[in-house]
Design an enzyme around this catalytic site. Structure first.
Site, PDB file in Angstrom:
ATOM      1  N   TYR A 168       0.828  -1.207   0.000  1.00 37.80           N
ATOM      2  CA  TYR A 168       0.000   0.000   0.000  1.00 37.80           C
ATOM      3  C   TYR A 168       0.871   1.269   0.000  1.00 37.80           C
ATOM      4  CZ  TYR A 168      -4.473  -2.303   1.310  1.00 37.80           C
ATOM      5  OH  TYR A 168      -5.627  -3.032   1.355  1.00 37.80           O
ATOM      6  N   GLY A 169       2.099   1.102   0.499  1.00 37.75           N
ATOM      7  CA  GLY A 169       2.945   2.268   0.799  1.00 37.75           C
ATOM      8  C   GLY A 169       3.266   3.155  -0.383  1.00 37.75           C
TER       9      GLY A 169
ATOM     10  N   CYS B  27      -1.571  -1.084  10.262  1.00 37.31           N
ATOM     11  CA  CYS B  27      -0.810  -0.681   9.081  1.00 37.31           C
ATOM     12  C   CYS B  27      -0.710   0.840   9.143  1.00 37.31           C
ATOM     13  CB  CYS B  27      -1.562  -1.126   7.835  1.00 37.31           C
ATOM     14  SG  CYS B  27      -0.846  -0.544   6.287  1.00 37.31           S
ATOM     15  N   ASN B  28       0.509   1.333   9.172  1.00 39.10           N
ATOM     16  CA  ASN B  28       0.682   2.788   9.269  1.00 39.10           C
ATOM     17  C   ASN B  28       0.157   3.498   8.035  1.00 39.10           C
ATOM     18  OD1 ASN B  28       2.527   3.568  11.738  1.00 39.10           O
ATOM     19  ND2 ASN B  28       3.176   1.573  10.993  1.00 39.10           N
ATOM     20  N   THR B  29       0.377   2.884   6.883  1.00 42.68           N
ATOM     21  CA  THR B  29      -0.041   3.520   5.637  1.00 42.68           C
ATOM     22  C   THR B  29      -1.567   3.674   5.617  1.00 42.68           C
ATOM     23  OG1 THR B  29       1.825   2.393   4.614  1.00 42.68           O
ATOM     24  CG2 THR B  29       0.239   3.426   3.134  1.00 42.68           C
TER      25      THR B  29
ATOM     26  N   GLU C  14       8.636  -8.688   2.368  1.00 42.44           N
ATOM     27  CA  GLU C  14       7.575  -9.514   1.766  1.00 42.44           C
ATOM     28  C   GLU C  14       8.178 -10.657   0.937  1.00 42.44           C
ATOM     29  OE1 GLU C  14       3.898  -9.177   1.423  1.00 42.44           O
ATOM     30  OE2 GLU C  14       3.910  -7.804   3.121  1.00 42.44           O
TER      31      GLU C  14
HETATM   32  N1  DGL Z   1       2.804  -2.533   6.914  1.00 42.21           N
HETATM   33  C1  DGL Z   1       2.416  -1.306   6.300  1.00 42.21           C
HETATM   34  C2  DGL Z   1       2.686  -0.128   7.227  1.00 42.21           C
HETATM   35  O1  DGL Z   1       2.758  -0.275   8.399  1.00 42.21           O
HETATM   36  C3  DGL Z   1       3.016  -0.992   4.955  1.00 42.21           C
HETATM   37  C4  DGL Z   1       3.190  -2.050   3.994  1.00 42.21           C
HETATM   38  C5  DGL Z   1       2.806  -1.658   2.591  1.00 42.21           C
HETATM   39  O2  DGL Z   1       3.458  -0.800   1.983  1.00 42.21           O
HETATM   40  O3  DGL Z   1       1.834  -2.231   2.142  1.00 42.21           O
HETATM   41  O4  DGL Z   1       2.816   0.990   6.802  1.00 42.21           O
END
Ligand code: DGL
Length: 276
Positions: A42-43, A73-75, A158
């Site tokens: 997602y980032g 998930c931070n994103t 990943e």
């Molecule tokens: N695990 C996700 C986060 O904490 C990011 C991984 C992603 O880029 O999908 O931001």
């Protein structure tokens, strides 16, 4: 059966590092983990895309009976949480709640630094959202936040390359780039739930005197605190100590990788996110 699990969501495997701390802290509850592995990462995606994907996953978790969801998930927390809380929740599930990982972390981060200078390592999406800078300034107005995006780290993790020599190159490069922003930084936060897997390598390249913080325990403590402050929500969440795992991609792949993040074997099932 009374099955109203707490939903834990991530774009892929990273949220399992948070689930691991949550289950240790609050073992009595039922949990359902959803990894959107088919659409990770997602980032690097736009606000609209991350919002759209996250909302779809939140709706699916609600359909499984979750009264409470943590976006581990931070994103997703940076790009989708506020809109979901303010715009969507009142229509789709006004009694339910969705929490993120940024606020609990920024409520604490200023307590770790003596020099009042914190470095944040995160995805491009999280960094561009400025969420850590904005939220930290609310709780610790005299703490400076320096951010650096590490776009190669999630793919390394990943693809199970986080212990290999390829990871050394990017870890060293990104640490140096972050530390070049200020010589005052004494605390570095891993503001992406995938990054704890790189912690050993990161420590290898950190100068003495700089501490490394991961979010798992901070988020687990904050969830425990939330459930204590909202006993009505605590009662709505069922407590049979069960764990289930879903992925939007292939369960065999998920099971092969998930153990590294969760610390024990995982058996997942596939979901297409259809709301039937
Ligand atoms: N695990 C996700 C986060 O904490 C990011 C991984 C992603 O880029 O999908 O931001």
């Amino acid at each position: 059966m009374n099955h109203h699990p707490i939903g834990i969501f991530d774009s892929g495997y990273g949220g399992l590092t948070v689930l691991r701390s949550i289950v240790e802290k609050l073992p009595a509850y039922d949990y359902i983990y959803l990894g959107d592995n088919a659409r990770t990462p997602y980032g690097t995606r736009s606000f609209e895309t991350v919002y759209h994907y996250t909302l779809e996953c939140v709706q699916w978790l609600f359909a499984q009976g979750c009264p409470l969801i943590v976006l581990a998930c931070n994103t997703a927390s940076a790009k989708a949480l506020r809109t979901i809380q303010q715009k969507d929740l009142p229509h789709i599930a006004p009694q339910n709640r969705v929490l993120g990982v940024i606020r609990p972390t920024t409520e604490k981060i200023g307590m770790f630094t003596k020099t009042k200078a914190v470095g944040i390592l995160a995805t491009k999406g999280t960094v561009l959202s400025d969420s850590y800078v904005i939220e930290t300034s609310k709780f610790f107005p005299d703490t400076e936040v320096y951010q650096h995006a590490c776009p190669m780290w999630v793919p390394l993790v990943e693809n199970n390359e986080h212990s290999g020599p390829g990871a050394d190159y990017f870890v060293q490069k990104d640490i140096n780039e972050l530390l070049s922003l200020s010589d005052k930084i004494d605390t570095i936060l891993l503001a992406c739930t995938h990054y704890p897997l790189l912690a050993d390598k990161i420590r290898k390249y950190l100068p003495d005197g700089i501490q490394l913080i991961s979010q798992g325990d901070i988020v687990a403590d904050s969830l425990a605190d939330y459930l204590q402050r909202h006993p009505e929500m605590g009662r709505r969440c069922s407590k049979n100590a069960s764990l289930s795992f879903y992925t939007t991609d292939a369960p065999a792949d998920f099971d092969a990788h998930a153990g590294i993040f969760f610390g024990r074997k995982v058996k997942s099932a596939h979901t297409s996110l259809a709301l039937v």
